[in-house]
Design a protein around this motif. Structure first.
Motif, PDB file in Angstrom:
ATOM      1  N   ILE A 179       0.840  -1.210   0.000  1.00 20.15           N
ATOM      2  CA  ILE A 179       0.000   0.000   0.000  1.00 20.15           C
ATOM      3  C   ILE A 179       0.869   1.252   0.000  1.00 20.15           C
ATOM      4  O   ILE A 179       0.671   2.172  -0.802  1.00 20.15           O
ATOM      5  CB  ILE A 179      -0.947  -0.016   1.215  1.00 20.15           C
ATOM      6  N   ILE A 180       1.858   1.300   0.899  1.00 20.39           N
ATOM      7  CA  ILE A 180       2.733   2.464   0.960  1.00 20.39           C
ATOM      8  C   ILE A 180       3.566   2.567  -0.315  1.00 20.39           C
ATOM      9  O   ILE A 180       3.776   3.654  -0.855  1.00 20.39           O
ATOM     10  CB  ILE A 180       3.665   2.394   2.196  1.00 20.39           C
ATOM     11  N   GLY A 181       4.048   1.430  -0.808  1.00 22.00           N
ATOM     12  CA  GLY A 181       4.852   1.422  -2.024  1.00 22.00           C
ATOM     13  C   GLY A 181       4.086   1.904  -3.244  1.00 22.00           C
ATOM     14  O   GLY A 181       4.681   2.384  -4.209  1.00 22.00           O
ATOM     15  N   ASP A 182       2.765   1.800  -3.206  1.00 25.40           N
ATOM     16  CA  ASP A 182       1.930   2.261  -4.314  1.00 25.40           C
ATOM     17  C   ASP A 182       1.660   3.762  -4.245  1.00 25.40           C
ATOM     18  O   ASP A 182       0.913   4.299  -5.055  1.00 25.40           O
ATOM     19  CB  ASP A 182       0.602   1.494  -4.310  1.00 25.40           C
ATOM     20  N   GLY A 183       2.266   4.406  -3.246  1.00 26.95           N
ATOM     21  CA  GLY A 183       2.108   5.860  -3.143  1.00 26.95           C
ATOM     22  C   GLY A 183       0.901   6.325  -2.357  1.00 26.95           C
ATOM     23  O   GLY A 183       0.569   7.515  -2.354  1.00 26.95           O
ATOM     24  N   ILE A 184       0.232   5.428  -1.673  1.00 28.94           N
ATOM     25  CA  ILE A 184      -0.944   5.784  -0.871  1.00 28.94           C
ATOM     26  C   ILE A 184      -0.505   5.964   0.579  1.00 28.94           C
ATOM     27  O   ILE A 184       0.130   5.086   1.155  1.00 28.94           O
ATOM     28  CB  ILE A 184      -2.025   4.685  -0.960  1.00 28.94           C
ATOM     29  N   ILE A 185      -0.826   7.101   1.162  1.00 29.06           N
ATOM     30  CA  ILE A 185      -0.527   7.358   2.577  1.00 29.06           C
ATOM     31  C   ILE A 185      -1.863   7.450   3.327  1.00 29.06           C
ATOM     32  O   ILE A 185      -2.517   8.498   3.328  1.00 29.06           O
ATOM     33  CB  ILE A 185       0.273   8.654   2.786  1.00 29.06           C
ATOM     34  N   PRO A 186      -2.294   6.358   3.932  1.00 20.62           N
ATOM     35  CA  PRO A 186      -3.569   6.387   4.667  1.00 20.62           C
ATOM     36  C   PRO A 186      -3.494   7.302   5.896  1.00 20.62           C
ATOM     37  O   PRO A 186      -2.405   7.560   6.427  1.00 20.62           O
ATOM     38  CB  PRO A 186      -3.764   4.930   5.089  1.00 20.62           C
TER      39      PRO A 186
END
Length: 500
Positions: free
Chosen positions: A255-262
């Motif tokens: 998730i983080i590697g895909d550029g998404i910062i929850p």
């Protein structure tokens, strides 16, 4: 002599006339109940959230004005009396453990919100204000205070500053250090100084960064200016179940590697899931090896797009079930189990020991696997609840303090876990501070020259070493006793590992 084995002889070098101290403190405080010397009454202050460590102070004082704090510190400076400042006492690293030859300075009466400036998005508060109370005061303006430790209903802003507290939303919105603009503190000799600024930058050195996380070793904070953020337009909370802990860890990295910062990305293993479900009935899938709780926030279109991307990523990494909260109440239930995880675990074990190591996210699966091996080696159960998004682990070691030797074995296991975090390029603490709990592992993290720099900074603020002595920074003698090998900055024995 030290009255408790937690403190070493090197920390207990203070000699003064106790009757003179008590008399002079009594002359400063208007309320006779603000000076506590009775042993039974002092029991309320003998420990903080790390209840395995207990120690009575000589006295507890509860001032209610800045002038009283100044006078108390000047007396202690003159007589060379140790001072341990305390907020709500929720510290999990013995940061607020009293000193056997010192006073316990409680800031609980400094509990006023001085100002909420909605236009500038700033709140000015005293250190005894509860974390949650700041967001409650800001809510009518559509604002909130981002750092939200699990203890936010009880923990105080002063303690948050001392330990650089975080919470489940620190991945996107940062720790205390990223959300405090200015702090007013009193030095050991009674001077009032301000560090930081309400402006984007302050002149001179960035002393605010040194004060936040300093565990009350540099000064006593009496006022804090914090940032307030606008409530997000939209929030969506997702819960995903995974068949293995490693799969959950890989999903986090994906998730983080895909550029998404929850806004938040939390992980719980099966033991934590079952304990939380029994406690708060959050509706968790109790057969899952691990669950991820992911909160996405922003505009409606942005959140909808990210939800779709996160769902696909979770499926790619083997999620067996994915739920999206349809109502605010359901979202609250998802979070309720995570925020109640620590007390929930307290229902399934006589005692537990909460660790706080931080690692690079890419090593999450490896570290969890090795922690399981350590758990089996020591014969102690480990329950995992942590801020997976930023690699901040909170392994809870379950033990029974009534069994001879079990606390000592638990501490040893905890130390091994923290050393594992350092080995893979992480740190011994993410948000709980060092206190007395992690002193030996600080010897692993930092070398002699680095520790000397820490002491040099402390001497600049507190030349006599009176503020919270024996905490956070291990002495050279202690590290020599511990015999730990320094492995920071790529030194042996793991020169190929990336490090912070």
């Amino acid at each position: 002599m030290c009255a408790h084995s937690v403190y070493r002889e090197e920390d207990c070098r203070f000699e003064y006339d106790r009757e003179d101290l008590i008399a002079r403190l009594g002359g400063v405080l208007d309320d006779p109940e603000a000076l506590i010397t009775n042993e039974e009454a002092l029991r309320a202050y003998e420990t903080d959230g790390l209840a395995a460590y207990r120690q009575l102070p000589v006295a507890a004082v509860l001032p209610d004005t800045v002038e009283q704090v100044q006078a108390i510190l000047r007396i202690c400076h003159e007589l060379e009396v140790p001072v341990v400042a305390r907020g709500a006492g929720t510290s999990l690293s013995a940061g607020a453990l009293p000193h056997p030859q010192g006073i316990l300075l409680s800031l609980s009466r400094f509990n006023r919100i001085l100002e909420v400036d909605a236009e500038r998005r700033i709140a000015r508060v005293q250190p005894g204000v509860r974390n949650l109370a700041v967001s409650e005061a800001a809510a009518p303006y559509g604002l909130y205070y981002a750092p939200d430790p699990s203890s936010q209903i009880a923990c105080s802003i002063g303690g948050n500053v001392a330990e650089n507290a975080g919470g489940v939303h620190c991945l996107k919105y940062g720790l205390t250090i990223h959300n405090v603009l200015e702090a007013t503190l009193i030095t050991i000799d009674g001077d009032v100084i301000k560090v930081g600024s309400e402006a984007p930058d302050a002149p001179g050195y960035d002393l605010l960064a040194a004060v936040i996380g300093s565990e009350g070793m540099l000064g006593v904070v009496v006022e804090v200016a914090v940032k307030l953020l606008p409530e997000p337009l939209t929030k969506k909370v997702m819960l995903a179940a995974f068949p293995t802990v490693e799969a959950g860890g890989e999903a986090v990295a994906g998730i983080i590697g895909d550029g998404i910062i929850p806004g938040g990305l939390e992980m719980m293993d099966n033991a934590a899931i079952r304990a939380a479900e029994d406690f708060v009935h959050a509706g968790y899938p109790v057969d899952a090896a691990t669950i991820l709780i992911c909160e996405l926030d922003g505009s409606e279109a942005e959140v909808a797009a990210q939800c779709d991307r996160v769902r696909k990523l979770m499926e790619r990494y083997g999620a067996t079930e994915i739920r999206i909260a349809e109502t605010p109440e359901q979202a609250q239930r998802f979070w309720a189990g995570r925020k109640a995880a620590f007390p929930a675990v307290g229902r399934i074990s006589p005692d537990y020991y909460c660790m706080d190591g931080t690692i690079p996210r890419k090593h999450l699966g490896t570290v969890l696997k090795r922690m399981q091996a350590l758990s089996e080696q020591y014969g102690l159960r480990v329950v995992n609840v942590f801020h997976a998004g930023d690699g901040n682990l909170h392994p809870l070691v379950l033990y029974d303090g009534n069994v001879p030797g079990e606390l000592e074995r638990t501490e040893e296991l905890g130390g091994r876990i923290l050393e594992l975090c350092v080995e893979v390029g992480g740190t011994v603490t993410g948000e709980h501070g060092v206190g007395m709990e992690k002193l030996d592992q600080m010897c692993v993290q930092f070398n002699k020259a680095e520790r000397e720099q820490f002491f040099a900074l402390k001497r600049a603020f507190d030349p006599k070493g009176l503020l919270n002595p024996g905490k956070a920074i291990p002495t050279l003698h202690r590290c020599a006793e511990f015999g730990a090998m320094h492995v920071h900055h790529g030194e042996l024995p793991f020169p190929d590992i990336e490090r912070f």
